[in-house]
Design a protein around this motif. Structure first.
Motif, PDB file in Angstrom:
ATOM      1  N   THR A  34      -4.627   1.270  51.614  1.00  0.00           N
ATOM      2  CA  THR A  34      -3.221   1.227  52.006  1.00  0.00           C
ATOM      3  C   THR A  34      -2.352   2.312  51.388  1.00  0.00           C
ATOM      4  O   THR A  34      -1.444   2.825  52.038  1.00  0.00           O
ATOM      5  CB  THR A  34      -2.619  -0.142  51.639  1.00  0.00           C
ATOM      6  OG1 THR A  34      -2.861  -0.385  50.241  1.00  0.00           O
ATOM      7  CG2 THR A  34      -3.246  -1.258  52.457  1.00  0.00           C
ATOM      8  N   ASN A  35      -2.609   2.661  50.125  1.00  0.00           N
ATOM      9  CA  ASN A  35      -1.641   3.518  49.435  1.00  0.00           C
ATOM     10  C   ASN A  35      -2.318   4.230  48.275  1.00  0.00           C
ATOM     11  O   ASN A  35      -3.428   3.861  47.867  1.00  0.00           O
ATOM     12  CB  ASN A  35      -0.461   2.678  48.933  1.00  0.00           C
ATOM     13  CG  ASN A  35       0.814   3.486  48.789  1.00  0.00           C
ATOM     14  OD1 ASN A  35       0.790   4.718  48.722  1.00  0.00           O
ATOM     15  ND2 ASN A  35       1.947   2.810  48.751  1.00  0.00           N
ATOM     16  N   VAL A  36      -1.626   5.226  47.711  1.00  0.00           N
ATOM     17  CA  VAL A  36      -2.176   6.012  46.618  1.00  0.00           C
ATOM     18  C   VAL A  36      -1.061   6.458  45.689  1.00  0.00           C
ATOM     19  O   VAL A  36       0.085   6.660  46.119  1.00  0.00           O
ATOM     20  CB  VAL A  36      -2.943   7.245  47.166  1.00  0.00           C
ATOM     21  CG1 VAL A  36      -1.993   8.213  47.851  1.00  0.00           C
ATOM     22  CG2 VAL A  36      -3.736   7.948  46.070  1.00  0.00           C
ATOM     23  N   ALA A  37      -1.388   6.563  44.412  1.00  0.00           N
ATOM     24  CA  ALA A  37      -0.492   7.176  43.429  1.00  0.00           C
ATOM     25  C   ALA A  37      -1.245   8.329  42.778  1.00  0.00           C
ATOM     26  O   ALA A  37      -2.347   8.138  42.260  1.00  0.00           O
ATOM     27  CB  ALA A  37      -0.059   6.159  42.374  1.00  0.00           C
ATOM     28  N   ILE A  38      -0.654   9.520  42.825  1.00  0.00           N
ATOM     29  CA  ILE A  38      -1.242  10.692  42.178  1.00  0.00           C
ATOM     30  C   ILE A  38      -0.471  10.941  40.887  1.00  0.00           C
ATOM     31  O   ILE A  38       0.757  10.983  40.884  1.00  0.00           O
ATOM     32  CB  ILE A  38      -1.169  11.932  43.078  1.00  0.00           C
ATOM     33  CG1 ILE A  38      -1.798  11.642  44.444  1.00  0.00           C
ATOM     34  CG2 ILE A  38      -1.870  13.121  42.419  1.00  0.00           C
ATOM     35  CD1 ILE A  38      -1.601  12.757  45.456  1.00  0.00           C
ATOM     36  N   THR A  39      -1.193  11.090  39.792  1.00  0.00           N
ATOM     37  CA  THR A  39      -0.570  11.254  38.487  1.00  0.00           C
ATOM     38  C   THR A  39       0.405  12.423  38.490  1.00  0.00           C
ATOM     39  O   THR A  39       0.020  13.557  38.801  1.00  0.00           O
ATOM     40  CB  THR A  39      -1.645  11.498  37.415  1.00  0.00           C
ATOM     41  OG1 THR A  39      -2.621  10.461  37.473  1.00  0.00           O
ATOM     42  CG2 THR A  39      -1.019  11.544  36.034  1.00  0.00           C
ATOM     43  N   ASN A  96       3.865   9.142  44.001  1.00  0.00           N
ATOM     44  CA  ASN A  96       3.734   8.076  43.003  1.00  0.00           C
ATOM     45  C   ASN A  96       4.517   6.836  43.432  1.00  0.00           C
ATOM     46  O   ASN A  96       5.692   6.689  43.139  1.00  0.00           O
ATOM     47  CB  ASN A  96       4.261   8.597  41.658  1.00  0.00           C
ATOM     48  CG  ASN A  96       4.018   7.625  40.522  1.00  0.00           C
ATOM     49  OD1 ASN A  96       3.126   6.778  40.600  1.00  0.00           O
ATOM     50  ND2 ASN A  96       4.813   7.728  39.481  1.00  0.00           N
ATOM     51  N   GLY A  97       3.825   5.947  44.172  1.00  0.00           N
ATOM     52  CA  GLY A  97       4.440   4.706  44.587  1.00  0.00           C
ATOM     53  C   GLY A  97       5.085   4.794  45.956  1.00  0.00           C
ATOM     54  O   GLY A  97       5.052   5.819  46.623  1.00  0.00           O
ATOM     55  N   GLY A  98       5.702   3.687  46.361  1.00  0.00           N
ATOM     56  CA  GLY A  98       6.349   3.660  47.658  1.00  0.00           C
ATOM     57  C   GLY A  98       5.622   2.765  48.636  1.00  0.00           C
ATOM     58  O   GLY A  98       4.665   2.105  48.312  1.00  0.00           O
ATOM     59  N   VAL A 155      -1.780  -2.337  35.162  1.00  0.00           N
ATOM     60  CA  VAL A 155      -3.212  -2.102  35.006  1.00  0.00           C
ATOM     61  C   VAL A 155      -3.473  -1.081  33.907  1.00  0.00           C
ATOM     62  O   VAL A 155      -2.850  -0.014  33.871  1.00  0.00           O
ATOM     63  CB  VAL A 155      -3.828  -1.600  36.332  1.00  0.00           C
ATOM     64  CG1 VAL A 155      -5.341  -1.430  36.197  1.00  0.00           C
ATOM     65  CG2 VAL A 155      -3.502  -2.554  37.480  1.00  0.00           C
ATOM     66  N   ASP A 156      -4.393  -1.415  33.014  1.00  0.00           N
ATOM     67  CA  ASP A 156      -4.902  -0.476  32.019  1.00  0.00           C
ATOM     68  C   ASP A 156      -6.224   0.055  32.551  1.00  0.00           C
ATOM     69  O   ASP A 156      -7.260  -0.609  32.446  1.00  0.00           O
ATOM     70  CB  ASP A 156      -5.104  -1.198  30.679  1.00  0.00           C
ATOM     71  CG  ASP A 156      -5.561  -0.262  29.566  1.00  0.00           C
ATOM     72  OD1 ASP A 156      -6.154   0.797  29.865  1.00  0.00           O
ATOM     73  OD2 ASP A 156      -5.359  -0.601  28.386  1.00  0.00           O
ATOM     74  N   GLU A 188       6.492   6.179  33.243  1.00  0.00           N
ATOM     75  CA  GLU A 188       6.548   7.410  32.454  1.00  0.00           C
ATOM     76  C   GLU A 188       5.496   7.451  31.357  1.00  0.00           C
ATOM     77  O   GLU A 188       5.156   8.523  30.857  1.00  0.00           O
ATOM     78  CB  GLU A 188       7.946   7.578  31.853  1.00  0.00           C
ATOM     79  CG  GLU A 188       9.026   7.855  32.885  1.00  0.00           C
ATOM     80  CD  GLU A 188      10.383   8.080  32.256  1.00  0.00           C
ATOM     81  OE1 GLU A 188      10.514   7.834  31.033  1.00  0.00           O
ATOM     82  OE2 GLU A 188      11.305   8.513  32.968  1.00  0.00           O
ATOM     83  N   SER A 189       4.977   6.284  30.971  1.00  0.00           N
ATOM     84  CA  SER A 189       3.927   6.212  29.952  1.00  0.00           C
ATOM     85  C   SER A 189       2.528   6.262  30.550  1.00  0.00           C
ATOM     86  O   SER A 189       1.546   6.158  29.820  1.00  0.00           O
ATOM     87  CB  SER A 189       4.092   4.931  29.122  1.00  0.00           C
ATOM     88  OG  SER A 189       5.349   4.905  28.473  1.00  0.00           O
ATOM     89  N   GLY A 190       2.441   6.391  31.879  1.00  0.00           N
ATOM     90  CA  GLY A 190       1.148   6.465  32.541  1.00  0.00           C
ATOM     91  C   GLY A 190       0.530   5.123  32.851  1.00  0.00           C
ATOM     92  O   GLY A 190      -0.634   5.067  33.255  1.00  0.00           O
TER      93      GLY A 190
END
Length: 364
Positions: free
Chosen positions: A325-330, A362-364, A116-117, A95-97
């Motif tokens: 393999t995978n992606v997270a979209i904000t 977002n994740g999975g 990761v930052d 939730e904090s990005g």
């Protein structure tokens, strides 16, 4: 150059059974960084080209030929001598990005879960202990904990966001057979939906889609006799589940009722992957599917009606990377973070998605 292994069960099982010693965490970077914080492996800035810049295909307006060029953010891992590979998976934003990533083949003592930052291009190890082979990560909407699938040991574990308070949420057999849980998705109430890649090493269609209630008490098999199911995600309206089958290069759709019961199932998209295979799936706010490819450093993007909208590619002349393999979209934005791996190491790339992200992106 040898081919990057197609995520063989034997390799993942080896990660789970090897007793690896002398593999302490890497030292933190100098310059006043917090204890345990590590600088990206290559330390390079993001490439100068604008992230997510798209170029036209063979004909203007031909969306099936659209190429989206992802840009490198940072390198996170190198090939592990103990396991002979590295494989980044499960990107998810809290939730904090803050972005979390797992390394499937990391040996004990190396970062298995990383925070990761992306702004400062540093990362911190969240979990290094145990023999688990984590293949996905998701934050539960019910209890806010980070849930991880342990492919090698057939378990679902959860932990606090800082890696503390690790718990085994689910383990054991389902219907007389153990799981090889690969990816997971949550519904709005926090119940889990899991792709079980059982049968992958034997090359047999023994895989399943499994639903586990948020308290871990009720277990249902929603689909069976599948060819190594991998990616899994709800559609944008939570009316059904998309899931991919790694060894058949197809995406299927399970329509669900309000109780999470299957009302219909059909093959929705056949992916022309060539040597690549269908990996994880994410869905944006418009219902578009982002299909990861194992064996090719790219993602195929489809509409909910099966139209091939675009392909996410790495910059030309990129070498040593063979799987995206995978992606997270904000959530609420279009910036996407894609995990890419191969003999050259494990990397994080970014691009602009076609629509805004949601929980299913977002994740999975």
């Amino acid at each position: 150059m040898r081919r990057f292994p197609m995520r063989p069960l034997a390799v993942l099982a080896t990660v789970g059974t090897l007793v690896l010693t002398g593999c302490g965490t890497e030292t933190g970077a100098p310059g006043g960084r917090a204890s345990g914080e590590q600088v990206a492996v290559d330390g390079a800035p993001v490439d100068g080209a604008s992230a997510g810049g798209a170029s036209a295909g063979r004909a203007s307006g031909d969306r099936a030929d659209r190429i989206i060029r992802a840009q490198k953010v940072m390198q996170l891992t190198r090939t592990h001598p103990e396991t002979g590979m590295t494989l980044l998976e499960g990107p998810v934003l809290d939730e904090s990005g803050r972005l979390y990533v797992v390394d499937v083949t990391a040996p004990e003592g190396k970062p298995k879960v990383m925070r990761v930052d992306v702004r400062n291009k540093t990362f911190r190890a969240v979990s290094t202990e145990g023999r688990a082979a984590y293949t996905s990560a998701q934050f539960s909407p019910y209890d806010g904990r980070l849930y991880l699938t342990d492919f090698a040991h057939g378990e679902i574990v959860s932990m606090a966001a800082d890696g503390s308070d690790r718990r085994t949420f689910f383990s054991g057999e389902i219907g007389g057979a153990p799981m090889n849980p690969d990816d997971l998705a949550f519904d709005r109430e926090g119940h889990l939906y899991i792709s079980d890649s059982r049968g992958l090493s034997e090359g047999t269609a023994q895989g399943r889609v499994v639903r586990i209630s948020r308290d871990g008490e009720d277990v249902d098999v929603l689909a069976r006799d599948l060819a190594a199911p991998n990616g899994i995600s709800f559609d944008e309206k939570y009316q059904g589940l998309w899931f991919s089958e790694l060894t058949e290069n197809r995406i299927s759709y399970l329509r669900l009722d309000v109780r999470g019961k299957v009302t219909s199932r059909h093959t929705a998209i056949r992916v022309d992957g060539g040597i690549a295979q269908t990996d994880s799936i994410a869905v944006d706010a418009d219902g578009n599917l982002y299909q990861g490819l194992h064996g090719r450093p790219a993602m195929a993007v489809y509409s909910r009606n099966g139209e091939h909208l675009a392909t996410v590619e790495l910059p030309a002349r990129t070498t040593g990377l063979e799987s995206a393999t995978n992606v997270a979209i904000t959530p609420g934005g279009t910036k996407a973070y894609m995990t890419v791996s191969g003999p050259g190491g494990g990397f994080l790339y970014t691009f602009d998605a076609l629509a805004k992200g949601t929980r299913q992106s977002n994740g999975g």
